[in-house]
Design a protein around this motif. Sequence first.
Motif, PDB file in Angstrom:
ATOM      1  N   THR A   7      34.826  42.518  39.583  1.00  0.00           N
ATOM      2  CA  THR A   7      34.862  41.071  39.550  1.00  0.00           C
ATOM      3  C   THR A   7      33.207  40.547  39.909  1.00  0.00           C
ATOM      4  O   THR A   7      32.526  41.368  40.284  1.00  0.00           O
ATOM      5  CB  THR A   7      35.553  40.365  40.878  1.00  0.00           C
ATOM      6  OG1 THR A   7      35.566  39.197  40.606  1.00  0.00           O
ATOM      7  CG2 THR A   7      35.029  40.725  42.117  1.00  0.00           C
TER       8      THR A   7
ATOM      9  N   GLU B  76      30.978  36.972  40.362  1.00  0.00           N
ATOM     10  CA  GLU B  76      30.738  35.630  40.816  1.00  0.00           C
ATOM     11  C   GLU B  76      29.178  35.107  40.501  1.00  0.00           C
ATOM     12  O   GLU B  76      28.341  35.750  41.031  1.00  0.00           O
ATOM     13  CB  GLU B  76      31.275  35.427  42.330  1.00  0.00           C
ATOM     14  CG  GLU B  76      31.065  33.749  42.602  1.00  0.00           C
ATOM     15  CD  GLU B  76      31.494  33.491  44.036  1.00  0.00           C
ATOM     16  OE1 GLU B  76      31.939  34.357  44.671  1.00  0.00           O
ATOM     17  OE2 GLU B  76      31.322  32.160  44.399  1.00  0.00           O
TER      18      GLU B  76
ATOM     19  N   TYR C 132      34.614  36.064  37.120  1.00  0.00           N
ATOM     20  CA  TYR C 132      35.310  36.849  36.170  1.00  0.00           C
ATOM     21  C   TYR C 132      36.134  38.117  37.151  1.00  0.00           C
ATOM     22  O   TYR C 132      35.446  38.529  37.776  1.00  0.00           O
ATOM     23  CB  TYR C 132      34.426  37.402  35.291  1.00  0.00           C
ATOM     24  CG  TYR C 132      35.142  38.749  34.404  1.00  0.00           C
ATOM     25  CD1 TYR C 132      34.791  40.006  34.839  1.00  0.00           C
ATOM     26  CD2 TYR C 132      35.726  38.502  33.258  1.00  0.00           C
ATOM     27  CE1 TYR C 132      35.334  41.069  34.331  1.00  0.00           C
ATOM     28  CE2 TYR C 132      36.523  39.561  32.808  1.00  0.00           C
ATOM     29  CZ  TYR C 132      36.180  40.898  33.130  1.00  0.00           C
ATOM     30  OH  TYR C 132      36.721  41.851  32.396  1.00  0.00           O
ATOM     31  N   TYR C 133      37.539  38.293  36.648  1.00  0.00           N
ATOM     32  CA  TYR C 133      37.962  39.479  37.179  1.00  0.00           C
ATOM     33  C   TYR C 133      38.467  40.260  35.951  1.00  0.00           C
ATOM     34  O   TYR C 133      39.036  39.910  34.937  1.00  0.00           O
ATOM     35  CB  TYR C 133      39.191  39.022  37.916  1.00  0.00           C
ATOM     36  CG  TYR C 133      39.113  38.180  39.129  1.00  0.00           C
ATOM     37  CD1 TYR C 133      39.196  36.730  38.882  1.00  0.00           C
ATOM     38  CD2 TYR C 133      39.015  38.760  40.300  1.00  0.00           C
ATOM     39  CE1 TYR C 133      39.152  36.106  40.232  1.00  0.00           C
ATOM     40  CE2 TYR C 133      38.661  38.005  41.431  1.00  0.00           C
ATOM     41  CZ  TYR C 133      38.702  36.678  41.362  1.00  0.00           C
ATOM     42  OH  TYR C 133      38.530  35.935  42.391  1.00  0.00           O
TER      43      TYR C 133
ATOM     44  N   PRO D 220      40.758  42.588  33.896  1.00  0.00           N
ATOM     45  CA  PRO D 220      42.238  42.549  33.678  1.00  0.00           C
ATOM     46  C   PRO D 220      43.122  43.155  34.640  1.00  0.00           C
ATOM     47  O   PRO D 220      44.312  42.897  35.269  1.00  0.00           O
ATOM     48  CB  PRO D 220      42.463  42.830  32.082  1.00  0.00           C
ATOM     49  CG  PRO D 220      41.053  42.583  31.632  1.00  0.00           C
ATOM     50  CD  PRO D 220      40.188  43.067  32.702  1.00  0.00           C
TER      51      PRO D 220
ATOM     52  N   ARG E 139      43.178  41.275  37.932  1.00  0.00           N
ATOM     53  CA  ARG E 139      43.552  39.631  38.010  1.00  0.00           C
ATOM     54  C   ARG E 139      44.617  39.440  38.507  1.00  0.00           C
ATOM     55  O   ARG E 139      45.688  39.831  38.199  1.00  0.00           O
ATOM     56  CB  ARG E 139      43.252  39.225  36.587  1.00  0.00           C
ATOM     57  CG  ARG E 139      43.087  37.633  36.266  1.00  0.00           C
ATOM     58  CD  ARG E 139      42.860  37.403  34.992  1.00  0.00           C
ATOM     59  NE  ARG E 139      41.483  37.899  34.453  1.00  0.00           N
ATOM     60  CZ  ARG E 139      41.214  38.650  33.365  1.00  0.00           C
ATOM     61  NH1 ARG E 139      42.150  38.419  32.392  1.00  0.00           N
ATOM     62  NH2 ARG E 139      40.107  38.926  32.971  1.00  0.00           N
ATOM     63  N   GLY E 140      44.653  38.293  39.440  1.00  0.00           N
ATOM     64  CA  GLY E 140      45.930  37.774  40.021  1.00  0.00           C
ATOM     65  C   GLY E 140      46.302  38.734  41.318  1.00  0.00           C
ATOM     66  O   GLY E 140      47.146  38.180  42.276  1.00  0.00           O
ATOM     67  N   ARG E 141      45.607  39.686  41.554  1.00  0.00           N
ATOM     68  CA  ARG E 141      45.880  40.562  42.937  1.00  0.00           C
ATOM     69  C   ARG E 141      44.589  40.422  43.881  1.00  0.00           C
ATOM     70  O   ARG E 141      44.571  40.494  45.042  1.00  0.00           O
ATOM     71  CB  ARG E 141      46.182  41.790  42.500  1.00  0.00           C
ATOM     72  CG  ARG E 141      47.407  42.101  41.711  1.00  0.00           C
ATOM     73  CD  ARG E 141      47.790  43.455  41.623  1.00  0.00           C
ATOM     74  NE  ARG E 141      46.613  44.298  40.785  1.00  0.00           N
ATOM     75  CZ  ARG E 141      46.201  45.559  41.545  1.00  0.00           C
ATOM     76  NH1 ARG E 141      46.265  46.003  42.726  1.00  0.00           N
ATOM     77  NH2 ARG E 141      45.259  46.041  40.601  1.00  0.00           N
TER      78      ARG E 141
ATOM     79  N   THR F  72      40.623  38.759  45.079  1.00  0.00           N
ATOM     80  CA  THR F  72      40.104  37.535  44.997  1.00  0.00           C
ATOM     81  C   THR F  72      38.446  37.705  45.749  1.00  0.00           C
ATOM     82  O   THR F  72      38.636  38.286  46.895  1.00  0.00           O
ATOM     83  CB  THR F  72      40.713  36.428  45.899  1.00  0.00           C
ATOM     84  OG1 THR F  72      42.199  36.115  45.436  1.00  0.00           O
ATOM     85  CG2 THR F  72      40.178  35.068  45.938  1.00  0.00           C
TER      86      THR F  72
END
Length: 117
Positions: free
Chosen positions: A49, A51, A58-59, A61, A64-66, A68
């Motif tokens: 990721t 920042e 950006y994460y 794939p 992503r969703g898991r 943060t």
Amino acid sequence: QVHLVESGGGLVQAGGSLRLSCAASRRIDSFNAIEWYRQPPGQQRELVTTEGNGGSIYYAPSVRGRFTISRDNAKRTVYLQMNRLKPEDTAVYYCSASEGPDTPPYWGRGTQVTVST
């Protein structure tokens, strides 16, 4: 010279969570970007990721969703919250900070994350 120190790694069962921390020796809001990378056993280092200083994130794939990314500027610390961990998330996780596109980034020494089945 900037020092980055990762912590929070460990052994966790699949489906569990961990929060990694990256403590910096100076203000993190002065960096152009802060990133987390990981290096699975026997594989190359890969981006997890990013920042940017403007807040863009950006994460990869695969996370992503898991996962943060977040930060606490007062504590000069960046975090990586990892949920619903999978065995394939097993890797050494590294924090990286850059001052600009033309300067080499700073790296921490990494923290081991192992996810068991």
